[in-house]
Design a protein around this motif. Structure first.
Motif, PDB file in Angstrom:
ATOM      1  N   TRP A 125      46.824  29.967  39.127  1.00 43.35           N
ATOM      2  CA  TRP A 125      46.356  31.292  39.537  1.00 43.35           C
ATOM      3  C   TRP A 125      46.156  31.325  41.039  1.00 43.35           C
ATOM      4  N   THR A 126      45.935  32.513  41.522  1.00 40.48           N
ATOM      5  CA  THR A 126      45.736  32.724  42.940  1.00 40.48           C
ATOM      6  C   THR A 126      44.819  33.928  43.134  1.00 40.48           C
ATOM      7  N   ASP A 127      44.179  34.003  44.290  1.00 44.24           N
ATOM      8  CA  ASP A 127      43.234  35.087  44.556  1.00 44.24           C
ATOM      9  C   ASP A 127      43.059  35.223  46.062  1.00 44.24           C
ATOM     10  N   PHE A 128      42.739  36.432  46.521  1.00 42.73           N
ATOM     11  CA  PHE A 128      42.459  36.640  47.935  1.00 42.73           C
ATOM     12  C   PHE A 128      41.087  36.101  48.300  1.00 42.73           C
ATOM     13  N   ASN A 169      37.328  28.427  39.105  1.00 43.69           N
ATOM     14  CA  ASN A 169      37.871  29.510  38.293  1.00 43.69           C
ATOM     15  C   ASN A 169      38.213  30.695  39.180  1.00 43.69           C
ATOM     16  N   PRO A 170      39.078  31.590  38.696  1.00 45.89           N
ATOM     17  CA  PRO A 170      39.391  32.788  39.485  1.00 45.89           C
ATOM     18  C   PRO A 170      38.145  33.635  39.734  1.00 45.89           C
ATOM     19  N   ASN A 171      38.192  34.390  40.811  1.00 42.76           N
ATOM     20  CA  ASN A 171      37.139  35.355  41.152  1.00 42.76           C
ATOM     21  C   ASN A 171      35.775  34.712  41.350  1.00 42.76           C
ATOM     22  N   THR A 172      35.741  33.527  41.941  1.00 40.17           N
ATOM     23  CA  THR A 172      34.461  32.848  42.146  1.00 40.17           C
ATOM     24  C   THR A 172      34.161  32.568  43.618  1.00 40.17           C
ATOM     25  N   SER A 174      32.656  33.058  47.145  1.00 39.30           N
ATOM     26  CA  SER A 174      31.472  33.783  47.606  1.00 39.30           C
ATOM     27  C   SER A 174      31.899  34.947  48.515  1.00 39.30           C
ATOM     28  N   PRO A 175      31.063  35.976  48.627  1.00 40.53           N
ATOM     29  CA  PRO A 175      31.424  37.143  49.457  1.00 40.53           C
ATOM     30  C   PRO A 175      31.733  36.791  50.915  1.00 40.53           C
ATOM     31  N   ASP A 176      31.144  35.720  51.444  1.00 36.17           N
ATOM     32  CA  ASP A 176      31.446  35.340  52.824  1.00 36.17           C
ATOM     33  C   ASP A 176      32.685  34.435  52.917  1.00 36.17           C
ATOM     34  N   GLY A 177      33.269  34.062  51.778  1.00 34.29           N
ATOM     35  CA  GLY A 177      34.483  33.258  51.757  1.00 34.29           C
ATOM     36  C   GLY A 177      34.310  31.803  52.100  1.00 34.29           C
ATOM     37  N   ARG A 178      33.065  31.337  52.174  1.00 34.42           N
ATOM     38  CA  ARG A 178      32.824  29.960  52.602  1.00 34.42           C
ATOM     39  C   ARG A 178      32.585  28.973  51.471  1.00 34.42           C
ATOM     40  N   SER A 179      32.350  29.466  50.254  1.00 36.05           N
ATOM     41  CA  SER A 179      32.055  28.533  49.163  1.00 36.05           C
ATOM     42  C   SER A 179      32.485  29.113  47.815  1.00 36.05           C
ATOM     43  N   PHE A 180      32.540  28.233  46.833  1.00 34.48           N
ATOM     44  CA  PHE A 180      32.826  28.609  45.446  1.00 34.48           C
ATOM     45  C   PHE A 180      32.342  27.472  44.568  1.00 34.48           C
ATOM     46  N   PRO A 181      31.970  27.781  43.327  1.00 42.19           N
ATOM     47  CA  PRO A 181      31.579  26.704  42.420  1.00 42.19           C
ATOM     48  C   PRO A 181      32.815  25.878  42.073  1.00 42.19           C
ATOM     49  N   ALA A 182      32.656  24.584  41.938  1.00 41.82           N
ATOM     50  CA  ALA A 182      33.803  23.717  41.657  1.00 41.82           C
ATOM     51  C   ALA A 182      33.442  22.692  40.596  1.00 41.82           C
ATOM     52  N   PHE A 183      34.483  22.164  39.959  1.00 43.38           N
ATOM     53  CA  PHE A 183      34.289  21.101  38.969  1.00 43.38           C
ATOM     54  C   PHE A 183      35.521  20.218  38.971  1.00 43.38           C
TER      55      PHE A 183
END
Length: 188
Positions: A125-128, A169-172, A174-183
Motif C-alpha cells: 500500500w501507499t499513502d500521502f 498500517n495505512p492512514n496512520t 501523524s498530522p505533522d508527518g513526523r511519526s507513525f505507530p510501527a511494529f
C-alpha cells in the motif's frame, strides 16, 4: 452430482456509498455503478474518491471522484486507488497489472504522472504524507523483508525510513508527518 445434475448459483455482491454531506439533513446515495468502494474523502467533506471494480469498472478498475452533493462522478483513470493528496489535486493509484510504479491522476485539468518504484518486487500500500510532497510506501526489495520508504512526488529514488521488517498500517501518519505507530512484521 454423479448422475449429471448440477446446482448453479449466481451470486452478486454490490458495494454502495452513502454520505451525509456538510449542511445536509439526510444521507445521499453516491454509488456510481455496480461495485463502488469509497477510498478517501476530501478534508471539507465535499468530494469522495472511489474505486469501481465491478463490471463497469473494467479489468483495470475505474478511479472516480464525485461530489457529495450528488453531482455526476468523473472518471479520473484506472488502477488500485489509495487516496487523495492533502490539497485534493491528485489521486494516488497503482496499475492493477504492474505494481512496480505509482500513478498520480489529476483531479482537474492536467496530465497523469508516473512514479517508478525502482527495486521493489512487491508493495502492499501507499499513502500521502500530510505535506503532500512525499508518499509513504510499504514494499519489499527482491528477497528482502517488507520495509517503509518515502518517495518524493517530484521523482527520485525510494528512501528507506525504517529498518527492514518494521511496518505500519495505512492512514496512520501523524498530522505533522513526523511519526507513525510501527511494529515488526513477519516475512510477506
Amino acid at each position: 452430482a454423479p448422475d449429471g445434475r448440477v446446482l448453479l448459483a449466481h451470486n452478486m455482491l454490490r458495494m454502495d456509498i452513502s454520505a451525509l454531506p456538510p449542511g445536509a439533513s439526510e444521507e445521499r446515495p453516491l454509488s456510481w455503478h455496480d461495485h463502488s468502494f469509497a477510498v478517501d474523502l476530501s478534508p471539507d467533506g465535499k468530494r469522495v474518491l472511489f474505486s469501481e471494480s465491478g463490471e463497469a469498472g473494467g479489468r483495470g478498475y475505474g478511479v472516480y471522484l464525485r461530489g457529495t452533493d450528488g453531482s455526476p462522478a468523473v472518471r479520473l483513470g484506472e488502477g488500485h486507488v489509495y487516496g487523495l493528496s492533502p490539497d485534493g489535486r491528485w489521486a494516488l493509484t497503482a496499475p492493477v497489472d504492474a505494481k512496480t510504479r505509482l500513478v498520480l491522476l489529476p483531479t482537474g485539468a492536467g496530465a497523469s504522472r508516473t512514479l517508478p518504484l525502482e527495486g521493489l518486487d512487491r508493495f502492499l500500500w501507499t499513502d500521502f504524507f500530510p505535506d503532500g510532497r512525499r508518499i509513504l510506501v510499504l514494499g519489499g526489495l527482491a528477497g528482502r523483508p517488507l520495509r517503509l520508504f518515502a518517495l518524493d512526488v517530484n521523482g527520485g529514488p525510494l528512501q528507506p525510513i525504517a529498518p527492514e521488517g518494521v511496518v505500519t498500517n495505512p492512514n496512520t501518519i501523524s498530522p505533522d508527518g513526523r511519526s507513525f505507530p510501527a511494529f515488526v512484521a513477519g516475512q510477506v
